[in-house]
Design a protein around this motif. Structure first.
Motif, mmCIF file in Angstrom:
data_model
loop_
_atom_site.group_PDB
_atom_site.id
_atom_site.type_symbol
_atom_site.label_atom_id
_atom_site.label_comp_id
_atom_site.label_asym_id
_atom_site.label_seq_id
_atom_site.Cartn_x
_atom_site.Cartn_y
_atom_site.Cartn_z
ATOM 1 N N SER A 56 43.968 44.827 -41.599
ATOM 2 C CA SER A 56 43.297 46.092 -41.325
ATOM 3 C C SER A 56 42.792 46.775 -42.589
ATOM 4 O O SER A 56 41.881 47.594 -42.530
ATOM 5 N N HIS A 57 43.348 46.463 -43.750
ATOM 6 C CA HIS A 57 42.941 47.087 -45.001
ATOM 7 C C HIS A 57 42.005 46.206 -45.816
ATOM 8 O O HIS A 57 41.737 46.507 -46.971
ATOM 9 N N HIS A 58 41.519 45.118 -45.258
ATOM 10 C CA HIS A 58 40.664 44.180 -45.990
ATOM 11 C C HIS A 58 39.174 44.495 -45.874
ATOM 12 O O HIS A 58 38.358 43.743 -46.404
ATOM 13 N N ALA A 59 38.807 45.547 -45.192
ATOM 14 C CA ALA A 59 37.397 45.871 -44.983
ATOM 15 C C ALA A 59 36.730 46.245 -46.309
ATOM 16 O O ALA A 59 37.351 46.834 -47.190
ATOM 17 N N VAL A 60 35.463 45.899 -46.453
ATOM 18 C CA VAL A 60 34.698 46.233 -47.651
ATOM 19 C C VAL A 60 34.245 47.682 -47.543
ATOM 20 O O VAL A 60 33.638 48.085 -46.537
ATOM 21 N N LYS A 61 34.545 48.482 -48.563
ATOM 22 C CA LYS A 61 34.190 49.892 -48.561
ATOM 23 C C LYS A 61 32.876 50.093 -49.316
ATOM 24 O O LYS A 61 32.617 49.388 -50.300
ATOM 25 N N PRO A 62 32.039 51.034 -48.911
ATOM 26 C CA PRO A 62 30.778 51.261 -49.612
ATOM 27 C C PRO A 62 31.011 51.837 -51.006
ATOM 28 O O PRO A 62 31.980 52.563 -51.242
ATOM 29 N N LEU A 63 30.115 51.502 -51.938
ATOM 30 C CA LEU A 63 30.204 52.015 -53.297
ATOM 31 C C LEU A 63 29.849 53.496 -53.329
ATOM 32 O O LEU A 63 28.932 53.935 -52.626
ATOM 33 N N SER B 218 50.072 35.807 -33.844
ATOM 34 C CA SER B 218 49.104 36.186 -32.824
ATOM 35 C C SER B 218 47.878 36.847 -33.453
ATOM 36 O O SER B 218 47.911 37.301 -34.600
ATOM 37 N N HIS B 219 46.797 36.931 -32.682
ATOM 38 C CA HIS B 219 45.562 37.566 -33.156
ATOM 39 C C HIS B 219 45.786 39.047 -33.461
ATOM 40 O O HIS B 219 45.235 39.588 -34.418
ATOM 41 N N ALA B 220 46.601 39.707 -32.653
ATOM 42 C CA ALA B 220 46.882 41.123 -32.879
ATOM 43 C C ALA B 220 47.641 41.325 -34.193
ATOM 44 O O ALA B 220 47.344 42.233 -34.963
ATOM 45 N N LYS B 221 48.610 40.461 -34.459
ATOM 46 C CA LYS B 221 49.397 40.566 -35.684
ATOM 47 C C LYS B 221 48.515 40.293 -36.906
ATOM 48 O O LYS B 221 48.628 40.957 -37.935
ATOM 49 N N GLN B 222 47.613 39.334 -36.791
ATOM 50 C CA GLN B 222 46.665 39.053 -37.884
ATOM 51 C C GLN B 222 45.776 40.258 -38.137
ATOM 52 O O GLN B 222 45.510 40.627 -39.276
ATOM 53 N N GLY B 223 45.309 40.886 -37.044
ATOM 54 C CA GLY B 223 44.443 42.053 -37.174
ATOM 55 C C GLY B 223 45.142 43.218 -37.850
ATOM 56 O O GLY B 223 44.555 43.912 -38.676
ATOM 57 N N HIS B 224 46.399 43.441 -37.513
ATOM 58 C CA HIS B 224 47.166 44.523 -38.156
ATOM 59 C C HIS B 224 47.321 44.253 -39.648
ATOM 60 O O HIS B 224 47.248 45.169 -40.468
#
Length: 63
Positions: free
Chosen positions: A18-25, A9-15
């Motif tokens: 959740s840690h794949h976001a690009v963080k600022p340098l 499901s979309h919710a399971k994919q989102g969970h």
């Protein structure tokens, strides 16, 4: 080979993502020339690292 029995499901994919976001340098300022430098790296402007010169500046040779 294992095959999933149900669609993810979309919710399971989102969970899961959740840690794949690009963080600022992160950035700091050089103690010698006040230029912006990443932590634990030599200053590209002056060649200093932790208060001492690591890379000597090269003289440009003109033709």
């Amino acid at each position: 080979m294992a095959v999933p029995k149900r669609r993810t499901s979309h919710a399971k994919q989102g969970h899961r993502r959740s840690h794949h976001a690009v963080k600022p340098l992160q950035s700091q300022y050089c103690q010698n020339c006040s230029g912006v430098v990443q932590p634990h790296r030599i200053c590209l402007n002056c060649g200093y690292f932790q208060g001492r010169i690591v890379v000597a500046e090269q003289e440009e040779t003109g033709k």
